[in-house]
Design a protein around this motif. Structure first.
Motif, PDB file in Angstrom:
ATOM      1  N   GLN A  49      -8.387   0.952  -4.297  1.00 58.73           N
ATOM      2  CA  GLN A  49      -8.194   2.288  -3.365  1.00 58.73           C
ATOM      3  C   GLN A  49      -9.346   2.089  -2.107  1.00 58.73           C
ATOM      4  O   GLN A  49     -10.212   1.541  -2.398  1.00 58.73           O
ATOM      5  CB  GLN A  49      -8.446   3.340  -4.138  1.00 58.73           C
ATOM      6  N   GLU A  90       0.872  -1.458   0.072  1.00 60.10           N
ATOM      7  CA  GLU A  90       0.175  -0.183  -0.094  1.00 60.10           C
ATOM      8  C   GLU A  90       0.908   1.320  -0.051  1.00 60.10           C
ATOM      9  O   GLU A  90       1.965   1.120   0.305  1.00 60.10           O
ATOM     10  CB  GLU A  90      -1.009  -0.091   1.113  1.00 60.10           C
ATOM     11  N   ALA A 148      -8.490  -1.620   1.321  1.00 54.82           N
ATOM     12  CA  ALA A 148      -7.636  -1.295  -0.163  1.00 54.82           C
ATOM     13  C   ALA A 148      -6.951  -2.712  -0.570  1.00 54.82           C
ATOM     14  O   ALA A 148      -7.059  -2.974  -1.956  1.00 54.82           O
ATOM     15  CB  ALA A 148      -6.806  -0.154  -0.104  1.00 54.82           C
ATOM     16  N   TYR A 155      -3.873   3.982  -1.370  1.00 53.32           N
ATOM     17  CA  TYR A 155      -3.898   3.085  -2.500  1.00 53.32           C
ATOM     18  C   TYR A 155      -3.265   1.541  -2.345  1.00 53.32           C
ATOM     19  O   TYR A 155      -2.244   1.589  -1.375  1.00 53.32           O
ATOM     20  CB  TYR A 155      -2.846   3.874  -3.592  1.00 53.32           C
TER      21      TYR A 155
END
Length: 198
Positions: free
Chosen positions: A64, A9, A82, A20
């Motif tokens: 996301q 991430e 995510a 993200y």
């Protein structure tokens, strides 16, 4: 063939926008040279590698957790969400998942968390690069919309320049209002408004 998926991430420590995450299954028949922790690569090198990863990986997905989800769930749970979305977004199913760090998302695939995995496991390195390039691109778009904050340089992390911009302009709509430094600014701003009308 064992299909190993790497997951990482970016944006967890930022004070703007969402998280993200990327999941990537590399093709053993097409090894990619130069993979390592995305933070140790230049922006240009990351972009070159990201294109190579997208071309040669068996499957990859960038996902996301939104700003709203970060605010509602907290950063930790939004990060896991995510990651889960990235894994579930792959076009093929992995046999094993390797995640950078110490926490694992809830998935129905055997998974292992590896500290500094983005420097140890090529698939995690690839995921790290994809997530970083995607988020950096979004930061440039945010800079176009809110140029006064300098998102193009600090990418939303709380540098000295970012703090000064926040003090001068206040938080933007994409700042995390539950993030302590932002919350403190908002409280201070509210107090100033109260004093003005007393």
């Amino acid at each position: 063939m064992v299909l190993e998926c790497g997951v990482d991430e970016t944006g967890r420590g930022s004070c703007i926008s969402g998280i993200y995450a990327s999941a990537c299954i590399l093709d053993p028949a097409h090894p990619i040279e130069g993979l390592r922790d995305s933070k140790k690569l230049s922006a240009r090198k990351r972009e070159i590698l990201a294109e190579e990863i997208k071309q040669y990986a068996l499957s990859w997905c960038i996902a996301q957790a939104s700003l709203e989800e970060v605010e509602q769930l907290n950063v930790h749970h939004a990060t896991l969400l995510a990651m889960k979305r990235a894994i579930e977004g792959l076009s093929i199913r992995a046999n094993k998942v390797y995640v950078d760090g110490i926490h694992l998302p809830e998935v129905d695939i055997p998974a292992e968390a590896i500290v500094k995995g983005d420097d140890l496991i090529p698939a995690i390195s690839a995921a790290s690069i994809l997530a970083k390039v995607a988020r950096d691109g979004a930061m440039l778009e945010y800079h176009e919309k809110y140029p006064q904050y300098g998102f193009n340089s600090h990418k939303g992390y709380l540098t000295k320049a970012h703090r000064e911009a926040l003090k001068k302009y206040g938080p933007s709509p994409i700042h995390r209002k539950t993030y302590a430094p932002i919350r403190e600014l908002l409280v201070g701003k509210d107090n100033e408004q109260i004093e003005m009308f007393e």
